[in-house]
Design an enzyme around this catalytic site. Sequence first.
Site, mmCIF file in Angstrom:
data_model
loop_
_atom_site.group_PDB
_atom_site.id
_atom_site.type_symbol
_atom_site.label_atom_id
_atom_site.label_comp_id
_atom_site.label_asym_id
_atom_site.label_seq_id
_atom_site.Cartn_x
_atom_site.Cartn_y
_atom_site.Cartn_z
ATOM 1 N N GLY A 50 0.837 -1.188 0.000
ATOM 2 C CA GLY A 50 0.000 0.000 0.000
ATOM 3 C C GLY A 50 0.874 1.240 0.000
ATOM 4 C CD GLN A 55 3.344 5.861 2.747
ATOM 5 O OE1 GLN A 55 2.380 5.274 2.278
ATOM 6 N NE2 GLN A 55 4.367 5.238 3.301
ATOM 7 C CB CYS A 108 5.440 2.576 7.481
ATOM 8 S SG CYS A 108 4.847 4.054 6.624
ATOM 9 C CG LEU A 109 6.914 1.345 1.422
ATOM 10 C CD1 LEU A 109 6.400 1.530 -0.004
ATOM 11 C CD2 LEU A 109 8.052 0.336 1.449
ATOM 12 C CG HIS A 150 -0.366 1.250 7.296
ATOM 13 N ND1 HIS A 150 0.633 0.782 8.116
ATOM 14 C CD2 HIS A 150 0.224 2.149 6.463
ATOM 15 C CE1 HIS A 150 1.770 1.395 7.809
ATOM 16 N NE2 HIS A 150 1.556 2.225 6.798
ATOM 17 C CD GLU A 151 -1.081 2.512 2.829
ATOM 18 O OE1 GLU A 151 -0.659 3.683 2.777
ATOM 19 O OE2 GLU A 151 -0.323 1.543 3.033
ATOM 20 C CG HIS A 154 0.283 6.939 5.566
ATOM 21 N ND1 HIS A 154 1.413 7.475 6.131
ATOM 22 C CD2 HIS A 154 0.556 5.632 5.359
ATOM 23 C CE1 HIS A 154 2.333 6.529 6.259
ATOM 24 N NE2 HIS A 154 1.837 5.384 5.803
HETATM 25 ZN ZN ZN Z 1 2.795 3.590 5.852
#
Ligand code: ZN
Length: 181
Positions: A50, A55, A108-109, A150-151, A154
Amino acid sequence: MAVDADNLLIVHYPDPVLRAKTTVIKSVTAEVRRVVDRMTAIMREEEGIGLAAPQVGLAWKLFICDVPESDERSASDDPPTASPGLQVYINPKLTKPTGPLEPFEEGCLSLPEIRGRVLRPPMVTITAMGLDGETFTQTGAGLLARCWQHEMDHLDGILIIDRMLQEDRLKNRTKVKALEK
Ligand code: ZN
């Protein structure tokens, strides 16, 4: 101001855009499509499941998910626990969180090398606009529901370091400090 979609890159904590208030996308323009294409390329390259617009430095209400099927997950489960390929969620809203909170380790990226257990409800419903401009509603469970949550966080400026269990937060303290330097 026009977005240079082809040159978007992953943004890491503590970049302030990860905490910014995100704005609603009024319509699916060519620019939105280019951003989604670039986000998809980045997510594939980084082997993520995701990615949210903040991000890549854009405070927009948009995220993408592609939760692959496995022995434990399927897009044909009822409700699905994986995606049938890339899915795009514009101006998403989550409703009907169902079931007792479950801990599961997330990464998380935007927080390289940081992982920790986050408590989330195992089932949730999402309503969003797709790339075709139409509004749709889906209910998901398992890793798919977790990915959405999670997304969605963000888009609200929330990161896993805010949500992870205290014990895991302490374990990651040094790595978080290193990113803050
Ligand atoms: Zn993330």
